[in-house]
Design an enzyme around this catalytic site. Structure first.
Site, short mmCIF file in Angstrom:
data_model
loop_
_atom_site.label_atom_id
_atom_site.label_comp_id
_atom_site.label_asym_id
_atom_site.label_seq_id
_atom_site.Cartn_x
_atom_site.Cartn_y
_atom_site.Cartn_z
N HIS A 59 0.87 -1.19 0.00
CA HIS A 59 0.00 0.00 0.00
C HIS A 59 0.90 1.23 0.00
CE1 HIS A 59 -3.85 2.03 1.81
NE2 HIS A 59 -3.14 2.88 1.10
N GLU A 242 -11.24 3.26 5.88
CA GLU A 242 -10.24 4.19 6.44
C GLU A 242 -11.02 5.24 7.23
OE1 GLU A 242 -8.08 6.50 3.53
OE2 GLU A 242 -6.45 7.01 4.92
N ASP A 320 1.74 3.97 2.93
CA ASP A 320 0.71 4.81 2.32
C ASP A 320 1.33 5.98 1.55
OD1 ASP A 320 -1.89 5.35 1.65
OD2 ASP A 320 -2.56 5.93 3.65
N ASP A 321 1.58 7.10 2.23
CA ASP A 321 2.16 8.29 1.59
C ASP A 321 3.33 8.76 2.46
OD1 ASP A 321 0.02 8.98 -0.59
OD2 ASP A 321 -1.09 8.51 1.24
#
Ligand code: HPA
Ligand code: ZN
Length: 383
Positions: A59, A242, A320-321
């Site tokens: 992810h 989420e 994720d980021d």
């Protein structure tokens, strides 16, 4: 990063090791030498154990690996003026109360990506960091609509990323697969148009995903385009649970027929759904530091990861980021392990889940699982 509590505790701030982490020793494991100096028993620090553990990242939004320094560098070489005076001013803007706060700045940041070389360099910089974190395989997302909507052709993003991925495999030994995400705040027709644009690359794109603003944009909105992607033999994933309710996780399963759920935190509010996810061995790609930064959890000590494992869910740990949320893959593993007191067995399970939940061929998965077992057997006790 916070000092840990629970089963795995970081104590001792002695000599820095080769990777810059600190040796750690559990209380009672320091041996007094003849000269009264303390020497460390044969143990491995938690950060070193984690960095050495073979693992996959499932992810990761590649546009979310755009570091502020890189944003300024790309803006400079592309002749773009940024609305921030400095790297520090940009970093200071990374304070988010919810997903949308982040998305606004994330889409703005992606505007500096203009050329194939930008996308290739972005991917390579990410792979260098994650290779140092012990990643052996990555399944990365990209958001083509973020680029095509501002006039950057699909080909520029796709070819640049694929070039970076190929170079990373050659030079770093990290394999990877590319997942095209549809932006869920846009309509399904736009997603269909993106799938049509992707046609020439579909033999090099493993699957499709669904990201962006979750609440108000349920998976059901994209049932048609996911069916079309499935008919083309693509793998399917979707962000669900989420910020959105457990019903969105159910829709992702029942209407999109996903192979993985991205995040899935709020599934825990529904006991029947949890039993189903466990029964179906559905992989959840969990992102601890993202959850903290976007206020999905108030404190990492309250993160549901340990509970997910106890409930028999196939959870994995991901970044994720990372440029926006304060940590790459290993930092996510270390922070959540310390906060929740994860055991060595938990860590091995998480590493195995990252490969069994991947889209690698079974023989590749088996090779990585054997490498995890060999690694875990060879490592001393975690301090
Ligand atoms: N959630 C939803 N959409 C996203 C995210 C995320 O964390 N990162 C990039 N797009
Ligand atoms: Zn995400």
């Amino acid at each position: 990063m916070t000092e840990g509590s629970g089963a795995i505790k970081a104590v001792g701030r002695g000599a820095a090791n080769r990777r810059g982490a600190h040796f750690v020793a559990a209380p009672g494991r320091l041996d007094a030498g003849a000269a009264g100096q303390h020497t460390l028993a044969a143990m491995v620090s938690l950060p070193d154990f984690i960095r050495g553990l073979p693992k996959a990242e499932l992810h990761l939004h590649i546009e979310g690996s755009l570091e502020p320094e890189q944003m300024f560098a790309f803006a400079g070489r592309n002749g773009i003026a940024l609305p921030f005076a400095s790297v520090e001013a940009l970093r200071a803007a990374y304070a988010f109360a919810k997903l949308q706060d982040f998305l606004d700045i994330y889409y703005q940041g992606a505007d500096v990506l203009r050329t194939e070389a930008d996308f290739r360099d972005l991917a390579l910089a990410y792979f260098r960091r994650v290779a140092a974190d012990g990643a052996r395989h990555v399944e990365l997302f990209f958001d083509p609509q973020t680029h095509t909507s501002r006039g950057i052709p699909f080909a520029v993003a796709a070819e640049g990323l694929l070039a970076g991925m190929a170079q990373a495999e050659r030079e770093l030994g990290v394999s990877s697969k590319l997942i095209l995400c549809f932006l869920r705040h846009l309509d399904e027709d736009a997603a269909f148009a993106t799938l049509r644009e992707a046609e020439p690359w579909l033999d090099r794109i493993v699957g499709v995903g669904l990201d962006s603003s979750e609440v108000g944009h349920p998976p059901s909105k994209f049932a048609g385009v996911f069916r079309a992607a499935r008919e083309r033999g693509l793998k399917l994933v979707a962000h669900a649970g989420e910020e959105g309710p457990p019903a969105y996780v159910r829709e992702a399963l029942d209407l999109l027929h996903v192979d993985r759920i991205d995040h899935g935190n709020r599934a825990l509010e529904d006991a029947e759904l949890v039993r189903r996810l466990a029964r179906e061995a559905m992989t959840l790609t969990v992102c601890p530091l993202s959850n903290l930064k976007l206020c999905v959890v108030g404190d990492l000590a309250d993160h549901p990861l340990k509970r997910m494992l106890q409930l028999g869910l196939k959870a994995t740990v991901n970044a994720d980021d990372p440029a926006y949320f304060g940590g790459y893959l290993a930092e996510n593993w270390i922070a959540v392990s310390q906060a929740l007191g994860l055991t060595r067995e938990d860590l091995v399970t998480l590493a195995k889940n990252s490969f069994t939940g991947s889209f690698l061929a079974p023989e590749e998965v088996a090779r990585h699982l054997a490498a995890i077992d060999a690694y875990a057997q060879a490592q001393p006790e975690i301090a």
